[in-house]
Design a protein around this motif. Structure first.
Motif, PDB file in Angstrom:
ATOM      1  N   ARG A 113      -8.291   1.577  -6.911  1.00 63.83           N
ATOM      2  CA  ARG A 113      -7.619   2.871  -6.986  1.00 63.83           C
ATOM      3  C   ARG A 113      -7.804   3.565  -8.337  1.00 63.83           C
ATOM      4  NH1 ARG A 113      -2.007   2.775  -8.505  1.00 63.83           N
ATOM      5  NH2 ARG A 113      -1.386   0.769  -9.377  1.00 63.83           N
ATOM      6  N   THR A 141       0.820   4.860  -4.058  1.00 66.23           N
ATOM      7  CA  THR A 141       0.444   6.149  -3.502  1.00 66.23           C
ATOM      8  C   THR A 141      -0.642   6.835  -4.327  1.00 66.23           C
ATOM      9  OG1 THR A 141       2.123   7.310  -4.786  1.00 66.23           O
ATOM     10  CG2 THR A 141       2.786   6.449  -2.627  1.00 66.23           C
ATOM     11  N   GLU A 142      -1.259   7.830  -3.712  1.00 71.99           N
ATOM     12  CA  GLU A 142      -2.251   8.648  -4.416  1.00 71.99           C
ATOM     13  C   GLU A 142      -1.617   9.345  -5.609  1.00 71.99           C
ATOM     14  OE1 GLU A 142      -6.277  10.206  -4.589  1.00 71.99           O
ATOM     15  OE2 GLU A 142      -5.364   8.584  -3.439  1.00 71.99           O
ATOM     16  N   GLU A 143      -0.387   9.819  -5.438  1.00 72.94           N
ATOM     17  CA  GLU A 143       0.322  10.499  -6.524  1.00 72.94           C
ATOM     18  C   GLU A 143       0.564   9.548  -7.695  1.00 72.94           C
ATOM     19  OE1 GLU A 143       4.484  13.006  -7.297  1.00 72.94           O
ATOM     20  OE2 GLU A 143       4.224  11.833  -5.466  1.00 72.94           O
ATOM     21  N   ARG A 144       0.988   8.337  -7.405  1.00 72.43           N
ATOM     22  CA  ARG A 144       1.215   7.355  -8.465  1.00 72.43           C
ATOM     23  C   ARG A 144      -0.080   7.049  -9.205  1.00 72.43           C
ATOM     24  NH1 ARG A 144       4.002   1.334  -7.873  1.00 72.43           N
ATOM     25  NH2 ARG A 144       3.275   0.519  -9.868  1.00 72.43           N
ATOM     26  N   THR A 145      -1.153   6.817  -8.449  1.00 72.33           N
ATOM     27  CA  THR A 145      -2.442   6.513  -9.074  1.00 72.33           C
ATOM     28  C   THR A 145      -2.905   7.671  -9.944  1.00 72.33           C
ATOM     29  OG1 THR A 145      -3.048   5.096  -7.215  1.00 72.33           O
ATOM     30  CG2 THR A 145      -4.832   5.854  -8.633  1.00 72.33           C
ATOM     31  N   SER A 203       0.809  -1.218   0.000  1.00 69.10           N
ATOM     32  CA  SER A 203       0.000   0.000   0.000  1.00 69.10           C
ATOM     33  C   SER A 203       0.848   1.277   0.000  1.00 69.10           C
ATOM     34  CB  SER A 203      -0.962   0.009   1.192  1.00 69.10           C
ATOM     35  OG  SER A 203      -0.247  -0.061   2.414  1.00 69.10           O
ATOM     36  N   GLU A 204       2.001   1.251   0.658  1.00 68.25           N
ATOM     37  CA  GLU A 204       2.847   2.438   0.695  1.00 68.25           C
ATOM     38  C   GLU A 204       3.448   2.755  -0.661  1.00 68.25           C
ATOM     39  OE1 GLU A 204       5.697   1.962   3.812  1.00 68.25           O
ATOM     40  OE2 GLU A 204       4.188   1.897   5.399  1.00 68.25           O
ATOM     41  N   LYS A 205       3.580   1.755  -1.521  1.00 66.35           N
ATOM     42  CA  LYS A 205       4.106   1.973  -2.869  1.00 66.35           C
ATOM     43  C   LYS A 205       3.027   2.487  -3.824  1.00 66.35           C
ATOM     44  CE  LYS A 205       7.794  -1.510  -2.726  1.00 66.35           C
ATOM     45  NZ  LYS A 205       8.912  -0.622  -3.120  1.00 66.35           N
TER      46      LYS A 205
END
Length: 246
Positions: free
Chosen positions: A55, A23-27, A19-21
């Motif tokens: 996501r 991220t909202e930014e990545r999505t 989950s830490e990988k």
């Protein structure tokens, strides 16, 4: 190699280690890529296949699209439904096996992302593509995101360790050149308890994917080497194909 899908995609372990990988930014960046690649200027009906915890589906719904998310794991669907409700968006999340879809001419777009394709036999993997073809409306677009075999073989790490505090996920991987499959033994150590299991993923070259998609009835429109929009090359980690139903 047979595998237990409940072990490989155990929801608690997956969210704990990954989950830490994710991220909202990545999505956000991945969804921006999808919007551009699929030219999603107006509302579309979209199927997010193997949607996980939603996501991409939720982000697309926030943009005004009608989204259906399908996954085989109840735990992921539960998280996805809760998140959609918290964000005030409507997404239909439903349990399903991609090998047994029965949608017919329903969607403008189908997404199959994040190495969700390739876990089954070659025959079953091809059936998945046929099911996607059937689910799409005429001239609908399919986005398939998988590892690039040329890059994977050149850069493969036999041992991969992901640590979180005192817990570890250890993957030991071999690549079978005859079957084109990456065979992995995974060891999980959490709270001093150890579990291990094995799984296998078919890793495709672009040439193989191109032929499979053609056999399934698709015509490739665009190809990328990653969600940053780079060209496909030996140094590109992903193969992202945009294919049209013809």
């Amino acid at each position: 190699m047979t595998f237990n899908i409940e072990e490989v995609f155990d929801v608690d372990d997956y969210m704990y280690f990954y989950s830490e990988k994710l991220t909202e930014e990545r999505t956000q960046k991945e969804v921006e890529f999808l919007v551009k690649a699929l030219e999603l200027e107006e509302p579309k009906r979209i199927l997010d296949l193997a949607c996980g915890f939603g996501r991409h589906a939720i982000k697309l719904a926030e943009l005004g699209h009608e989204v259906v998310g399908v996954d085989i794991m109840d735990g992921f669907l539960e998280i996805a439904r809760k998140t959609a409700e918290e964000r005030g968006v409507s997404v239909k999340f439903m349990k399903g096996d991609m090998r047994e879809l029965d949608f017919k001419n329903e969607f403008d777009n189908v997404l199959l992302l994040f190495t969700s394709f390739g876990y089954f036999s070659d025959k079953e993997n091809f059936k998945v593509l046929k099911n996607v073809y059937a689910a799409l409306k005429p001239s609908g677009l399919f986005v398939l995101d998988v590892p690039n075999r040329d890059f994977f073989v050149k850069n493969m790490q036999r041992y991969y360790v992901l640590e979180k505090g005192k817990d570890m996920m250890i993957d030991i991987t071999d690549f079978d050149v005859f079957s084109g499959r990456a065979n992995t033994k995974r060891i999980l150590i959490r709270d001093t308890k150890r579990r291990e299991f094995s799984f296998s993923v078919r890793i495709y070259t672009f040439t193989e994917l191109k032929e499979l998609l053609k056999r399934a009835g698709f015509e490739i429109e665009k190809v990328y080497g990653g969600f940053d929009g780079r060209e496909l090359s030996l140094n590109a980690p992903r193969i992202i194909v945009v294919a049209r139903k013809v």
